[in-house]
Every structure is written in C-alpha cells, then in structure tokens.
Design an enzyme around this catalytic site. Structure first.
Site, PDB file in Angstrom:
ATOM      1  N   ARG A  47      34.630  25.536  35.326  1.00 36.08           N
ATOM      2  CA  ARG A  47      35.274  27.212  34.269  1.00 36.08           C
ATOM      3  C   ARG A  47      37.112  26.411  34.406  1.00 36.08           C
ATOM      4  O   ARG A  47      37.488  26.566  34.957  1.00 36.08           O
ATOM      5  CB  ARG A  47      35.011  27.856  35.368  1.00 36.08           C
ATOM      6  CG  ARG A  47      35.722  29.178  35.199  1.00 36.08           C
ATOM      7  CD  ARG A  47      35.110  29.792  36.400  1.00 36.08           C
ATOM      8  NE  ARG A  47      35.710  31.621  36.140  1.00 36.08           N
ATOM      9  CZ  ARG A  47      36.985  32.094  36.246  1.00 36.08           C
ATOM     10  NH1 ARG A  47      37.562  31.454  36.528  1.00 36.08           N
ATOM     11  NH2 ARG A  47      37.333  33.093  35.914  1.00 36.08           N
ATOM     12  N   LYS A  86      44.685  26.573  39.875  1.00 34.20           N
ATOM     13  CA  LYS A  86      45.062  27.052  40.845  1.00 34.20           C
ATOM     14  C   LYS A  86      45.526  26.922  42.320  1.00 34.20           C
ATOM     15  O   LYS A  86      46.230  25.256  41.885  1.00 34.20           O
ATOM     16  CB  LYS A  86      43.399  26.995  41.095  1.00 34.20           C
ATOM     17  CG  LYS A  86      42.332  28.226  41.140  1.00 34.20           C
ATOM     18  CD  LYS A  86      41.152  28.465  41.747  1.00 34.20           C
ATOM     19  CE  LYS A  86      40.473  29.322  40.876  1.00 34.20           C
ATOM     20  NZ  LYS A  86      39.462  29.854  41.788  1.00 34.20           N
TER      21      LYS A  86
END
Ligand code: YH5
Length: 293
Positions: free
Chosen positions: A273, A239
């Site tokens: 995740r 991210k």
C-alpha cells in the site's frame, strides 16, 4: 490457502460502472505482488496538505495512480494519523462515496475502501468498490456482518488502542507474536461471520500503536505473517518509522519507502500500500528480473 487466494476474491470483471475488466487474477495469479495506491480524501491528509480534498482533485489523483500502474486503489476518508479525531459518518460518506463512484467510471482498476464503518462499507461497495480495508479489523459493531454480506475481499489490520492514543507508550509482550495472534483471531471472527477464506487479507499495521523498534521487528519478521495462509498487506510508505530511520521529513521518504517495499516483498508481502506507485513498480521490476534469472 495460498497467497494467490486474493485473486479469486477480487472480481475479474469491472465493478459495473463501464470500466474495462480488472484482470486482477492475472496479477496475483502470476505470483506477483500487487501495488495498492493510496488515495486520501481527507481535508487534513498527512502529505497531500488538503490538496486533494475536492472530488475533482481526488479523482485526478486516482487516475494518476492508475496510470502509474496501480493494481488496486485504496480510497480513505478518515485520517488515522496519531492523535486525529474521526469524521462524522456523514462527512466520511460525503468524502468517499462520490470519489468511488466517479473514479470507478474512469479507471479500470479495482477500488478498495479504507473504512471502519459498516455504513461506509455498504455505500462504497454499492458505488463500485471491490474490497474493504479496515484498520480496526472489523471490530466495530456491524462491520463483520457488513463485510460478510458484501462478499468482497477484506483486509484486517492490527492497531493497538485507537488513533487518538495509539502512540502513547505502546507495549507488547512480543510484538510479532502478539500481532500475529490478534490477526489470527480476527481471521477466525471473519470466517465465523461468513467471510470466505479466499477473501481474507491481513496487515500488521505499521505505525498503528508501535514504537520504532516494534515496527522494525515486524518488518524483519514479516514472514511470520505469511504463515497465516492469506495474503499479507504492508503499509510503510512515507511513514514516520522511515523518518526516524533516515532523518527525513515526509516529502523526502521515497528512498526509505522503496527499501521498505523491497524488504517487505522479499519477506513475503503480497500487497504494497503505497503513495508512489510508479517508483514501487520499478522496484518490483528489478526483483522480478532477478527472480526470473
Ligand atoms: C496500513 O498501513 N495505513 S492510513 C502516516 C504517514 C504515511 C501514511 C506520515 N490505512 C494503513 O497511510 N490500511 C492507513 O506518514 C492503512 N495498512 C492498511 N491496510 C495511514 C497512512 C499513513 C500515515
């Protein structure tokens, strides 16, 4: 409720499409964090560059995640990158359902469906998915009821505003307290709707309406969320917060992602995740050895 509560929730047998048993209970029951592989089936996926937009390539990538040791594979057909526009219901169903059906036949790994639409939840579970993961925390009309009726584990994630607007000057009174209060409220809403307590998973939603310092504060204080009494999922893999911290573009964020995964597990995360399943498993192997010693 303990961190291993997720275990009882996920089926210990295959979801019925001819795969081998899942044995997820052994995974979390042993107190080991789970690795959830990310399978994007959006044509504009942030790092797949549309490569996996066809059914065949998506299933192939899912098989790779399984071979790398994923405990769970999260199949998503809505790109929630900042500023993105949602697909129609028909588009989302067409992306997700065939992948769940085909992948479920080929891998002995439980599948979760990353969706906010009750229709997609129902269709994906009918096609073999074992879990619902909702970045909108089951706030869409009918979503709570669908999740409760389906009787599968559900992950409720925090997001401020919507994907279109979430990165426009996000603000909190206190980000850790605000996010934790939201998740606690959604847990109550889930329980009121009939979701079983052992089926709940929470996620602070890294990157969803948070500045760099909000994201860092949430990671530093992740243990505040384990106090909610249910497993905590964390999605930091590749991210932009890691891009901001390291100066790296999305393809070069593996080291940052692994450092974030390690920190998250040390602060109590139960489910990671991630895109890079094999590398994340290596991190957990080192941590396991240290914990055993
Ligand atoms: C999450 O955190 N995230 S979809 C931008 C990236 C990398 C990854 C450019 N679904 C989460 O994965 N579900 C998504 O860098 C999620 N937690 C849960 N529970 C966005 C995504 C991503 C976006």
């Amino acid at each position: 409720m303990t961190r291993s509560a997720l275990v009882e929730g996920l089926p210990s047998t295959s979801s019925g499409r001819g795969g081998a048993p899942h044995h997820l209970s052994r995974v979390l029951g042993a107190g080991r964090p789970m690795v959830c592989g990310i399978l994007n089936v959006t044509p504009d996926s942030f790092s797949d560059g549309g490569l996996f937009d066809s059914l065949e390539r998506a299933v192939e990538h899912g098989c790779r995640l399984a071979a790398e040791g994923a405990d769970l594979i999260d199949v998503g057909g809505e790109s929630t990158r900042p500023g993105s526009r949602p697909p129609t219901l028909g588009e989302e169903l067409d992306r997700v359902v065939p992948v769940v059906e085909a992948l479920g036949r080929q891998v002995p790994v439980p599948l979760s469906v990353d969706t906010s639409r009750p229709e997609v939840m129902r269709a994906a579970v009918a096609a073999g998915a074992s879990m619902v993961n909702d970045v909108r925390a089951l706030q869409r009309p009918g979503a709570l009821e669908a999740a409760a009726e389906l009787g599968v584990p559900v992950c409720v994630m925090h997001m401020q505003r919507s994907p279109e607007t979430m990165q426009e000057d996000p603000r909190y009174r206190d980000v850790v307290t605000d996010v934790r209060t939201f998740l606690a409220e959604r847990m109550v809403a889930c329980l009121d709707a009939g979701v079983r307590p052992e089926h709940l998973v929470v996620d602070p939603g890294f990157g969803f309406g948070k500045t760099l310092s909000h994201n860092v504060a949430l990671l530093a204080s992740l243990d505040a969320f384990t106090g909610l009494g249910v497993p905590v999922m964390v999605g930091l893999s590749r991210k932009s917060v890691l891009g901001r911290l390291t100066g790296r573009t999305v393809g070069d964020r593996l080291p940052g992602s692994l450092a974030a995964a390690l920190v998250a597990v040390q602060r109590g995360a139960s489910v990671l995740r991630v895109h890079d399943v094999a590398a994340t498993r290596d991190v957990l192997a080192v941590l396991d050895a240290v914990d055993a010693g």
